[in-house]
Design an enzyme around this catalytic site. Sequence first.
Site, PDB file in Angstrom:
ATOM      1  CG  HIS A 168      -6.366   4.522  -3.254  1.00 50.68           C
ATOM      2  ND1 HIS A 168      -6.891   5.544  -3.982  1.00 50.68           N
ATOM      3  CD2 HIS A 168      -6.901   3.386  -3.738  1.00 50.68           C
ATOM      4  CE1 HIS A 168      -7.713   5.055  -4.902  1.00 50.68           C
ATOM      5  NE2 HIS A 168      -7.742   3.759  -4.772  1.00 50.68           N
TER       6      HIS A 168
HETATM    7  S1  FES Z   1      -5.899   8.285  -1.811  1.00 46.68           S
HETATM    8 FE1  FES Z   1      -6.391   7.512  -3.755  1.00 46.68          FE
HETATM    9  S2  FES Z   1      -7.943   8.845  -4.332  1.00 46.68           S
HETATM   10 FE2  FES Z   1      -7.381   9.661  -2.459  1.00 46.68          FE
END
Ligand code: FES
Lengths: 203, 414
Positions: A168
């Site tokens: 993410h």
């Molecule tokens: S940014 Fe969501 S798990 Fe690493």
Amino acid sequence: MSSSYAFLTTVIVLLIIFLYLSWVFVSIKVVDKEQKKETSERRDFLFTASYALGAVGVGAAVWPLIDQMNPDASVKALATTEVDISTVGLGKTITVLWRGKPVFIRRRTQEEISKAQNVNLSELIDPQKDEDRVKKSEWLIMTGVCTHLGCVPLGEKGDFGGWFCPCHGSHYDTSGRIRKGPAPTNLEIPKYEFVDNNTIKIG
Amino acid sequence: MSEEKYVPKSKLGQWFDSRLPLLTLAHHINDYPTPKNLNYWWTFGGILTFFLIIQIITGLVLAMHYVAHADLAFGSVEHIMRDVNYGWLIRYLHANGSSMFFLAVYIHIFRALFYGSYKAPREIIWIIGMLIYLLMMATAFMGYVLPWGQMSFWAATVITNLFSAIPLVGDSITSWLWGGYAVGSPTLTRFFSLHYLFPFLIFGLVILHIWALHIPGNNNPVGIDIKKPSKETVPFHPYIIIKDFYALLIFLIIFLGFVFFVPNVLGHPDNYIEANPMVTPSHIVPEWYLLPFYAILRSVPDKLGGVVVMFAAVFILMFLPWLDTSKVRSAVFRPLYKVFFWILVIDVIVLGYIGAKPPEGMYLIIGRISTIYYFVHFIVIMPLLGFKEKTIPLPLSISDPVLGDESKLSSEKQ
Ligand code: FES
Ligand code: HEM
């Protein structure tokens, strides 16, 4: 744990039996005096006491069913790992598995170290000095688990030259500190020690 | 629900039925008065029941060959695919069956949204339905973990880590869920146990769902209350059964099309790589049916916030009967709601699309707007519409719109 658990449950069961018997006893009495409009305060107290104890009893009965899901003895037994780091070249990272999680062992370059040390702490999301994250500034040892939702970040990537989590989009710097993205905290530092110059013990 | 009491014809039947009224129950389903204007959107309940049974049967068979252990699970699924007689078929039926199950449930849910089927007196039906949907998501998620491929492993990691966002106790909860310090064999075995159990819980809830439905009876496309039984209703058997069957056949053709021709399009190729706790695939995505919620999760730039908003997106649906203030059920008579309904459908599809894309640039912006709109729809638009909207007069009976007799429309605005 198990003998104290047995003791506790036995006490609760005995108390419940005692309450049950006094409840029956009082009920019979109350029925006898029903006509005389005897108030049943004693019964009210017994009700409350029974419910309270019953709840504790159910809790005690359910606890083993819940606790069995916690890490078991065999999982806990794998608590330490020794790693030979003599083969790790400058600017290289090795990843080892410790308690089912990857641990990054990075031999940082001078440039990375000074970059990590020269950051103004007020710029950080989770302020922490680089010195507090390492035992020897050349060696950065941390759990390779993104503090957002647990993916493994990719090394030498991202806007800060450290790690980048593809899941993410969290960016970590050369000290493994969170700089941008949804992760709330810096990459975790596991408990470790240098056994000698070439070996570390994690855990 | 015929007025006179049912009595089985045969002596044996009477003997049995007076001891356990199963025949009365069968008779009730047979005669159950159903609005005569039900359209094909009403056939998905039957389709869903059928797919639940398919999942249970194929699942039982898979469980005879599957081994729930981190070292053996991946190999055992390959063994099912290559060695077990018809194993490939059974696994493809189970994997694609789960997708069709979700496709059907989404149509079923949007049907309810369009025709206002969640409104009084059907709130309990709706809430039980939502519980079924929640259990379905949990079941499918845990099933997806069982083959122990890369996607399985990392889906398990990301989803269980959602709980680590809970303040104070988060870390204890995750290690309790895992049975370790990361997703591993203990996690896999408990997921298998629960994946086996949950469909039977769903089955129980389905019975309650139908029971609750048979108290007020079906809603219908016109959305008005009707007398049952009356000229407005037809018995469930054979009229509705035959229609449900036809829809099921069409749906099965699509299902088998997937199973035989493109059994892997709905899956992810990375799940044919064995789980590796050291490497996360560069682009992880959940199964398609969870994408809208995944997009909502990612559109919030804060860990706890994202998790809260995602769960809120599901749970807000539970409150729908009270968020919708309009007395008129069917969107057919709600010109404004009808428009907003379709905007919501598009919004959810957009969210699904965004959920499959990396969270950056334009995608992130569109994802955020769609997330906000999703909540605005339920929290602002729905309650307001009940007061502001001028609805079209309702017909007095469901026969009127069919016969096209405009003069019989009731003039009062409900
Ligand atoms: S940014 Fe969501 S798990 Fe690493
Ligand atoms: C609500 C019903 C069910 C749903 C939605 C569901 C969903 C799923 C999904 C999505 C998978 C992963 C498929 C894959 O990619 O390989 C799976 C696997 C599996 N399921 Fe289910 N399932 C259901 C019921 C059951 C039941 C009742 C059982 C057992 C009795 C079962 C046993 C299994 C087994 C053994 C696997 C692993 C083999 C495989 O991966 O194909 N399932 N399930």
